[in-house]
Design an enzyme around this catalytic site. Structure first.
Site, short mmCIF file in Angstrom:
data_model
loop_
_atom_site.label_atom_id
_atom_site.label_comp_id
_atom_site.label_asym_id
_atom_site.label_seq_id
_atom_site.Cartn_x
_atom_site.Cartn_y
_atom_site.Cartn_z
N LYS A 101 -1.44 12.44 -4.64
CA LYS A 101 -1.87 11.19 -5.28
C LYS A 101 -2.47 10.25 -4.24
CE LYS A 101 -0.41 7.16 -6.15
NZ LYS A 101 -1.69 6.42 -6.06
N GLY A 130 2.42 4.86 3.67
CA GLY A 130 2.16 3.60 3.00
C GLY A 130 3.09 2.54 3.54
N SER A 131 3.33 1.52 2.72
CA SER A 131 4.11 0.38 3.21
C SER A 131 5.60 0.70 3.24
CB SER A 131 3.85 -0.83 2.32
OG SER A 131 4.31 -0.53 1.01
N THR A 132 6.32 -0.04 4.04
CA THR A 132 7.77 0.15 4.14
C THR A 132 8.44 -0.15 2.80
OG1 THR A 132 7.77 -0.24 6.50
CG2 THR A 132 9.83 -0.71 5.36
N GLY A 159 7.99 2.77 0.65
CA GLY A 159 8.81 3.84 1.21
C GLY A 159 10.24 3.77 0.69
N GLU A 171 5.80 7.86 6.59
CA GLU A 171 5.01 7.19 7.64
C GLU A 171 4.74 5.80 7.11
OE1 GLU A 171 4.34 8.47 10.44
OE2 GLU A 171 4.44 10.64 10.15
N CYS A 213 -1.85 1.39 10.58
CA CYS A 213 -0.40 1.23 10.76
C CYS A 213 -0.05 1.05 12.23
CB CYS A 213 0.30 2.46 10.19
SG CYS A 213 -0.50 3.97 10.73
N GLU A 255 3.78 -7.39 8.97
CA GLU A 255 2.57 -6.59 9.12
C GLU A 255 1.45 -7.27 8.33
OE1 GLU A 255 2.42 -2.74 7.14
OE2 GLU A 255 1.48 -1.92 8.94
P1 NAD Z 1 1.22 1.09 -0.44
O1 NAD Z 1 2.63 1.37 -0.05
O2 NAD Z 1 0.96 -0.07 -1.31
O3 NAD Z 1 0.59 2.33 -1.18
C1 NAD Z 1 0.55 3.60 -0.60
C2 NAD Z 1 0.53 4.64 -1.70
O4 NAD Z 1 1.75 4.56 -2.41
C3 NAD Z 1 -0.58 4.44 -2.71
O5 NAD Z 1 -1.07 5.70 -3.11
C4 NAD Z 1 0.14 3.76 -3.87
O6 NAD Z 1 -0.46 3.99 -5.12
C5 NAD Z 1 1.49 4.45 -3.81
N1 NAD Z 1 2.59 3.69 -4.42
C6 NAD Z 1 2.70 2.36 -4.59
N2 NAD Z 1 3.87 2.07 -5.21
C7 NAD Z 1 4.51 3.25 -5.41
C8 NAD Z 1 5.77 3.60 -5.97
N3 NAD Z 1 6.61 2.70 -6.48
N4 NAD Z 1 6.12 4.91 -5.99
C9 NAD Z 1 5.30 5.84 -5.47
N5 NAD Z 1 4.09 5.57 -4.94
C10 NAD Z 1 3.70 4.28 -4.91
O7 NAD Z 1 0.40 0.99 0.92
P2 NAD Z 1 -1.15 0.71 1.08
O8 NAD Z 1 -1.35 -0.74 0.82
O9 NAD Z 1 -1.97 1.69 0.34
O10 NAD Z 1 -1.34 1.04 2.64
C11 NAD Z 1 -0.99 0.14 3.60
C12 NAD Z 1 0.37 0.46 4.19
O11 NAD Z 1 0.42 1.80 4.64
C13 NAD Z 1 0.67 -0.38 5.41
O12 NAD Z 1 1.99 -0.85 5.39
C14 NAD Z 1 0.47 0.60 6.56
O13 NAD Z 1 1.15 0.28 7.73
C15 NAD Z 1 0.93 1.85 5.96
N6 NAD Z 1 0.36 3.00 6.69
C16 NAD Z 1 1.17 3.73 7.49
C17 NAD Z 1 0.65 4.79 8.21
C18 NAD Z 1 1.53 5.62 9.11
O14 NAD Z 1 1.10 6.70 9.50
N7 NAD Z 1 2.71 5.17 9.44
C19 NAD Z 1 -0.69 5.13 8.08
C20 NAD Z 1 -1.49 4.37 7.24
C21 NAD Z 1 -0.94 3.31 6.54
#
Ligand code: NAD
Length: 490
Positions: free
Chosen positions: A188, A241-243, A246, A263, A297, A395
């Site tokens: 996804k 994605g975001s903490t 996560g 991550e 990130c 962040e």
């Molecule tokens: P996000 O957490 O909002 O979304 C990431 C993904 O998760 C998207 O596909 C989103 O649709 C999905 N998502 C959202 N809510 C969900 C839920 N309740 N259940 C399952 N999936 C869900 O993050 P973003 O805004 O897309 O990306 C930015 C964040 O990602 C930042 O915090 C950044 O630091 C982090 N990031 C981390 C790394 C790493 O390798 N550590 C790399 C890139 C980005």
């Protein structure tokens, strides 16, 4: 200003609503997602929107593909060849991938093509070398007349959930080890940037990946993402994605106790010591934060500078910031930095800048929305930041750098480590003793010394503390997508 002409493949791809990719077929949905172009704010494309029902269909297709075993028990050489072919196709069509990512993410086309797409191919090629090296062991056990050995097996259906900052690359970081280890996948992508990953699904079929091995299901996080994370047919979730998200994924995974790797976010400390080679450290620290427009990130967003060189470093950073061009991803000639991903993100970032001023910070460069229809923020540098300010802790995930002064090694180490995050850290110094001591003591999954941002498919990448768990590259990534079986034979 001229725009780079769209390739015919790209024009055709965005001209019609793209369906989900399930079981090797395109699947339409009652509702669709509208993808916006952050360089203009205008609608760019429509794609199908997966809900819980479509996640069921995709997991069922991936389960069938796993159970039929056309991928899982295919000889390792055949699996390698398909992955290698996929890498070749990505490289051959790097311009198509580059245009798709430049359009929906906003990053400069040349970067999307020459960095994101080329690195994605390189990443897959590294993992294409793994299928015939995933070995078990024979174990010298104490019970007589017994043969005990281990098999390293795939975990099953992997749900992969990815963000928008490197749309193709983040997907490939997970996809490549998951497939090399013999799993099938439901992927996804972010609702903001689903285009390149949908195209990847088509290319994967062309490369010979059996239908159902890779299924791509764009959708909203709370709908499609949540359904995938909670699904009992999924054995493993790999998430970037975001903490905050996560945490939701860990909770959703409890139903069937699936494996999870995360991550997550970061707030990386980058330290310039007085003995640093400033000619390298100043541009290095600049791009450590502003690479990918700060939407990384690993962005080195907390820059600690020794008091003796503080004024020189700050002056150098401002000079670079003021010399950069910010503009649309598909602009010709290209710009150094594109827009931020969305209007919401732009407002959030500018809110952080205002908040930092209210708490005593000083805007030294940028700080306000730049002209144009899109969501542009010029590189923004904030001086006079102290550790307790919100901007030093949260962040921002945008082009904003906080600069802080320090005088002493022990002091800066404690301050660098005083974050809930621990994805990356860096330092600039010529003193090898200091470098070793600091690299050992910094609480981060990656430490860069006199460089920043380097990654390699062979070198483990991941976070400590609330930046997540699991390592995505190298042999550890294969372990992340495998499980060990112990076999006893009498
Ligand atoms: P996000 O957490 O909002 O979304 C990431 C993904 O998760 C998207 O596909 C989103 O649709 C999905 N998502 C959202 N809510 C969900 C839920 N309740 N259940 C399952 N999936 C869900 O993050 P973003 O805004 O897309 O990306 C930015 C964040 O990602 C930042 O915090 C950044 O630091 C982090 N990031 C981390 C790394 C790493 O390798 N550590 C790399 C890139 C980005």
């Amino acid at each position: 200003m001229t725009m780079i002409p769209l390739l015919p493949e790209v024009a055709q791809f965005i001209a019609r609503t793209q369906g989900l990719r399930i079981g090797g077929k395109e699947v339409e949905t009652p509702q669709s997602l509208r993808v916006l172009n952050p360089s203009t704010g205008a609608p760019l494309a429509d794609v199908a929107r997966s809900g819980a029902r479509e996640i069921d269909l995709a997991v069922a297709a991936a389960t069938r593909a796993f159970q039929k075993g056309r991928w899982t028990i295919m000889g390792p050489d055949a699996r390698s060849r398909i992955l290698w072919r996929l890498a070749d196709l990505i490289e051959e069509r790097a311009a198509i991938f580059g245009q798709l990512d430049a359009l929906d993410n906003g990053k400069p086309f040349a970067v999307a093509r020459d960095v994101d797409a080329v690195w994605a191919a390189r990443h897959i090629r590294y993992f294409a070398g793994w299928p015939d090296k995933i070995e078990g062991a024979t174990i010298p056990v104490n019970i007589p007349d017994r043969l005990n050995y281990t098999r390293v097996e795939p975990v099953g259906v992997c749900g992969l959930i990815t963000p928008w900052n490197y749309p193709l690359l983040m997907a490939v970081w997970k996809l490549a080890p998951a497939l090399a280890a013999g799993n099938t996948v439901v992927l996804k992508p972010s609702e903001e940037t689903p285009l390149s990953v949908l195209y990847l699904a088509d290319i994967a079929l062309e490369a010979g990946l059996p239908p159902g091995v890779l299924n791509v299901v764009p959708g909203l996080g709370f709908e499609a993402g949540a359904a995938l994370a909670a699904h009992h047919g999924v054995s493993k979730v790999g998430f970037t994605g975001s903490t905050q998200t996560g945490r939701a994924i860990v909770e959703a995974s409890a139903g069937n106790l699936k494996k999870v790797s995360l991550e997550l976010g970061g707030k990386a400390a980058n330290i310039i010591f007085a003995d640093a080679d400033l000619a390298r450290a100043i541009p290095g620290a600049f791009w450590a934060n502003f690479g990918n427009n700060g939407q990384s990130c690993t962005a080195g967003s907390r820059l600690f500078v020794h008091a003796d060189v503080y004024d020189t470093v700050v002056a150098g950073l401002i000079e670079i910031a003021q010399g950069l061009r910010v503009g649309p991803g598909m602009d010709d000639p290209g710009h150094d930095l594109g827009p931020v991903i969305s209007e919401r993100q732009m407002e959030m970032i500018l809110g952080h800048v205002d908040g930092s001023q209210a708490q005593g910070g000083e805007v030294l460069a940028g700080g306000a929305r730049a002209g144009g229809e899109g969501w542009f923020i010029p590189p923004t540098i904030i001086g006079g930041v102290s550790d307790d300010m919100t901007i030093a802790q949260k962040e921002v995930f945008g082009p904003v750098l906080s600069v802080m002064k320090f005088t002493d090694d022990a002091e800066v180490l404690a301050r660098a480590n005083s974050s809930i995050y621990g994805l990356a850290a860096g330092l600039w110094s010529q003193d090898v003793t200091r470098v070793r001591r600091m690299a050992d003591a910094l609480q981060a999954g990656t430490v860069w010394v006199n460089c920043w941002g380097e990654t390699d498919a062979a070198s483990p990448f991941g976070g400590v503390k609330q930046s997540g768990y699991g390592r995505e590259m190298g042999r550890e990534a294969i372990a992340l997508y495998s499980q060990t079986k112990s076999v006893w034979i009498a």
